[in-house]
Design a protein around this motif. Structure first.
Motif, mmCIF file in Angstrom:
data_model
loop_
_atom_site.group_PDB
_atom_site.id
_atom_site.type_symbol
_atom_site.label_atom_id
_atom_site.label_comp_id
_atom_site.label_asym_id
_atom_site.label_seq_id
_atom_site.Cartn_x
_atom_site.Cartn_y
_atom_site.Cartn_z
ATOM 1 N N ALA A 1 0.863 -1.176 0.000
ATOM 2 C CA ALA A 1 0.000 0.000 0.000
ATOM 3 C C ALA A 1 0.907 1.236 0.000
ATOM 4 O O ALA A 1 2.132 1.121 0.063
ATOM 5 N N THR A 2 0.316 2.411 -0.065
ATOM 6 C CA THR A 2 1.146 3.620 -0.125
ATOM 7 C C THR A 2 2.064 3.745 1.084
ATOM 8 O O THR A 2 3.206 4.183 0.952
ATOM 9 N N CYS A 3 1.588 3.322 2.257
ATOM 10 C CA CYS A 3 2.440 3.397 3.448
ATOM 11 C C CYS A 3 3.657 2.487 3.303
ATOM 12 O O CYS A 3 4.772 2.876 3.663
ATOM 13 N N GLY A 4 3.454 1.295 2.782
ATOM 14 C CA GLY A 4 4.563 0.370 2.577
ATOM 15 C C GLY A 4 5.542 0.855 1.536
ATOM 16 O O GLY A 4 6.756 0.795 1.729
ATOM 17 N N ILE A 5 5.000 1.336 0.424
ATOM 18 C CA ILE A 5 5.858 1.841 -0.652
ATOM 19 C C ILE A 5 6.698 3.015 -0.160
ATOM 20 O O ILE A 5 7.902 3.081 -0.404
ATOM 21 N N ALA A 6 6.056 3.934 0.594
ATOM 22 C CA ALA A 6 6.774 5.094 1.122
ATOM 23 C C ALA A 6 7.882 4.674 2.092
ATOM 24 O O ALA A 6 8.916 5.333 2.187
ATOM 25 N N ALA A 7 7.677 3.571 2.793
ATOM 26 C CA ALA A 7 8.661 3.096 3.776
ATOM 27 C C ALA A 7 9.758 2.235 3.152
ATOM 28 O O ALA A 7 10.699 1.857 3.836
ATOM 29 N N GLY A 8 9.623 1.880 1.858
ATOM 30 C CA GLY A 8 10.670 1.113 1.192
ATOM 31 C C GLY A 8 10.303 -0.320 0.852
ATOM 32 O O GLY A 8 11.176 -1.169 0.724
ATOM 33 N N ALA A 9 9.009 -0.604 0.680
ATOM 34 C CA ALA A 9 8.576 -1.971 0.398
ATOM 35 C C ALA A 9 8.977 -2.457 -0.992
ATOM 36 O O ALA A 9 9.182 -3.652 -1.181
ATOM 37 N N ARG A 10 9.085 -1.569 -1.963
ATOM 38 C CA ARG A 10 9.418 -2.022 -3.319
ATOM 39 C C ARG A 10 10.788 -2.703 -3.379
ATOM 40 O O ARG A 10 10.920 -3.787 -3.937
ATOM 41 N N PRO A 11 11.844 -2.117 -2.799
ATOM 42 C CA PRO A 11 13.129 -2.830 -2.796
ATOM 43 C C PRO A 11 13.067 -4.155 -2.025
ATOM 44 O O PRO A 11 13.763 -5.109 -2.377
ATOM 45 N N VAL A 12 12.219 -4.226 -0.997
ATOM 46 C CA VAL A 12 12.049 -5.471 -0.237
ATOM 47 C C VAL A 12 11.397 -6.533 -1.119
ATOM 48 O O VAL A 12 11.870 -7.675 -1.198
ATOM 49 N N LEU A 13 10.316 -6.170 -1.815
ATOM 50 C CA LEU A 13 9.642 -7.091 -2.735
ATOM 51 C C LEU A 13 10.610 -7.557 -3.820
ATOM 52 O O LEU A 13 10.710 -8.755 -4.105
#
Length: 122
Positions: free
Chosen positions: A35-47
């Motif tokens: 979600a936007t909160c995850g993406i803002a916190a850096g979830a894309r590099p984690v995924l």
């Protein structure tokens, strides 16, 4: 790109490298909050790191996918690992933590408790 065949070749190559939706022979699921909160916190590099590690180590039977809000935004980036009827929730993830989770939990079958939601200190 100059032809439809070239576009299809690119699509086929990417499908072979991204195993995010293949439920066949899936023993374990890794779900990353995107979600936007995850993406803002850096979830894309984690995924991306989960996908990269699963592919690099040629791990079979593991599906990596994404979901919306998991509900505890202050702990993002979050990933949940479903192994049979057991769920492990990892919080405040980084790509470096993902490497350890893949090595110890996915391959070694031992959860990394210090990254779990009940263990992470604010």
């Amino acid at each position: 790109m100059k032809s439809l065949q070239e576009l299809q070749a690119i699509r086929d190559k990417m499908k072979a490298t991204v195993n995010t939706r293949d439920n066949q022979n899936c023993n374990m699921r890794i779900v990353v909050g995107m979600a936007t909160c995850g993406i803002a916190a850096g979830a894309r590099p984690v995924l991306n790191k989960f996908n990269e590690e699963i592919l690099k180590r040629d791990i079979q039977g593991v599906m990596v996918s994404q979901t919306g809000c998991i509900g505890v935004c202050q702990y993002e980036p979050i990933a949940e690992i479903y192994d049979g009827d057991k769920k492990t929730t990892y919080v405040k993830l980084t790509p470096e933590k993902v490497e350890r989770i893949v090595a110890e939990h996915i391959i070694g079958k031992t959860p990394v408790t210090e990254f779990e939601i009940g263990e992470v200190k604010e």
